[in-house]
Write an enzyme that holds these catalytic residues in place. Sequence first.
Site, mmCIF file in Angstrom:
data_model
loop_
_atom_site.group_PDB
_atom_site.id
_atom_site.type_symbol
_atom_site.label_atom_id
_atom_site.label_comp_id
_atom_site.label_asym_id
_atom_site.label_seq_id
_atom_site.Cartn_x
_atom_site.Cartn_y
_atom_site.Cartn_z
ATOM 1 N N GLY A 1 2.894 2.183 10.889
ATOM 2 C CA GLY A 1 3.690 3.271 10.538
ATOM 3 C C GLY A 1 4.651 3.682 12.010
ATOM 4 O O GLY A 1 5.252 4.760 11.917
ATOM 5 N N GLU B 1 -6.421 4.632 8.085
ATOM 6 C CA GLU B 1 -6.135 6.112 7.799
ATOM 7 C C GLU B 1 -7.474 6.504 7.342
ATOM 8 O O GLU B 1 -7.752 7.778 7.722
ATOM 9 C CB GLU B 1 -5.121 6.343 7.049
ATOM 10 N N GLU C 1 -4.870 -4.851 10.984
ATOM 11 C CA GLU C 1 -3.734 -4.059 11.041
ATOM 12 C C GLU C 1 -4.400 -3.149 12.491
ATOM 13 O O GLU C 1 -4.985 -2.311 12.388
ATOM 14 C CB GLU C 1 -4.169 -3.024 9.927
ATOM 15 N N HIS D 1 -9.180 0.979 5.378
ATOM 16 C CA HIS D 1 -7.907 1.322 6.056
ATOM 17 C C HIS D 1 -8.113 2.178 7.056
ATOM 18 O O HIS D 1 -9.075 3.009 7.259
ATOM 19 C CB HIS D 1 -6.948 1.969 5.176
ATOM 20 N N GLY E 1 2.754 -1.121 4.361
ATOM 21 C CA GLY E 1 2.877 0.386 4.017
ATOM 22 C C GLY E 1 4.337 0.708 3.694
ATOM 23 O O GLY E 1 4.861 0.721 2.573
ATOM 24 N N GLY E 2 4.997 1.333 4.685
ATOM 25 C CA GLY E 2 6.352 1.849 4.508
ATOM 26 C C GLY E 2 7.169 0.902 3.603
ATOM 27 O O GLY E 2 7.889 1.649 2.776
ATOM 28 N N ASN F 1 0.846 -1.090 0.078
ATOM 29 C CA ASN F 1 0.188 -0.184 -0.115
ATOM 30 C C ASN F 1 0.925 1.358 -0.059
ATOM 31 O O ASN F 1 1.554 1.536 0.978
ATOM 32 C CB ASN F 1 -0.791 -0.102 1.177
ATOM 33 N N TRP F 2 0.952 1.821 -1.079
ATOM 34 C CA TRP F 2 1.981 2.932 -1.254
ATOM 35 C C TRP F 2 1.554 4.210 -0.658
ATOM 36 O O TRP F 2 2.065 5.305 -0.480
ATOM 37 C CB TRP F 2 2.226 3.253 -2.631
ATOM 38 N N LYS F 3 0.189 4.248 -0.138
ATOM 39 C CA LYS F 3 -0.545 5.356 0.361
ATOM 40 C C LYS F 3 -0.328 6.720 -0.689
ATOM 41 O O LYS F 3 -0.238 6.466 -1.605
ATOM 42 C CB LYS F 3 -0.091 5.775 1.648
ATOM 43 N N SER G 1 3.703 -2.065 10.233
ATOM 44 C CA SER G 1 5.261 -2.310 10.355
ATOM 45 C C SER G 1 6.018 -3.563 9.938
ATOM 46 O O SER G 1 6.870 -4.033 10.606
ATOM 47 C CB SER G 1 5.825 -1.847 11.772
HETATM 48 P P1 PGA Z 1 3.163 0.189 7.597
HETATM 49 O O1 PGA Z 1 1.881 0.359 7.009
HETATM 50 O O2 PGA Z 1 3.661 -1.120 6.854
HETATM 51 O O3 PGA Z 1 3.982 1.301 7.334
HETATM 52 O O4 PGA Z 1 3.025 -0.070 9.362
HETATM 53 C C1 PGA Z 1 0.741 -0.690 6.957
HETATM 54 C C2 PGA Z 1 -0.621 -0.256 6.241
HETATM 55 O O5 PGA Z 1 -1.136 0.877 6.619
HETATM 56 O O6 PGA Z 1 -1.165 -0.841 5.757
#
Ligand code: PGA
Length: 262
Positions: free
Chosen positions: A181, A98, A175, A96, A242-243, A9-11, A221
Amino acid sequence: MRRPFVAGNWKMNTTAASGCELARAIAEAVPTSRDEVDVLVAPPLPYLDCVDDELAKSAVMLGAQNCYHEKEGAFTGEVSPQMLADLDVDYVILGHSERRHILGETDEDINKKVAAALEAGLGVILCVGETLEDREAGKTNDVLAQQLSGGLKGLTAEQLAGGTGGNDDLVLAYEPVWAIGTGKTATPEMAQEAHAFLRSKLAEGWGDDLAAATRIQYGGSVKPANAADLLAQPDIDGALVGGASLSAENFLPIVEAAFAQV
Ligand code: PGA
């Protein structure tokens, strides 16, 4: 046997050029001959088309990070599931944390989107997860059960299972919000416990067959150093990253950890 599924997930990151370069590097490492693991990248919406071109000769699937629940009409700024399908999107990430916590999406909003996306023939990655406050108050299972039943309200096991082996099934992503993050990862045992709980709720609501077939990714993470231990858990069927999905150097070892499971 559930096919492992690793999604990036590149956000709201990358440029058109850097996103295409990243997609190219991932596509090269996962050619069409390597299809024992589902691998997906979800770039920002404006880059879907150019990333799709990079993925053309690979087994890597295309994901979107959100959609609206209507097919078309006067909804300025929104994107329908049909538009995503038109751009060759395979799965859309919905719910998600966010979107829940920054953009204010409710279980009701998410439920409409899940139904609309499945109806349009897209697969769905539905994210659920507790906050630190929920966990410390001993409410983790209540929150997970609520997000699951709220997100999937009114949908049948047939709708969630998808069609004939196409990429139109429901996938869950556990999650924990406190692990996204932050560099804090749930221990493999904590994650396994939550995954087993979610699977038991799927069985209760939609039957044992659907529960046994549904992939549940872990997200929060995930990195090369912890991926293998997480993926080795019996109810962890992949990762939503994500990251670490923003560089091939970090994402590909996670993908390889999933291939090592099959
Ligand atoms: P992260 O994000 O790997 O940066 O913790 C995961 C996500 O939000 O899907």
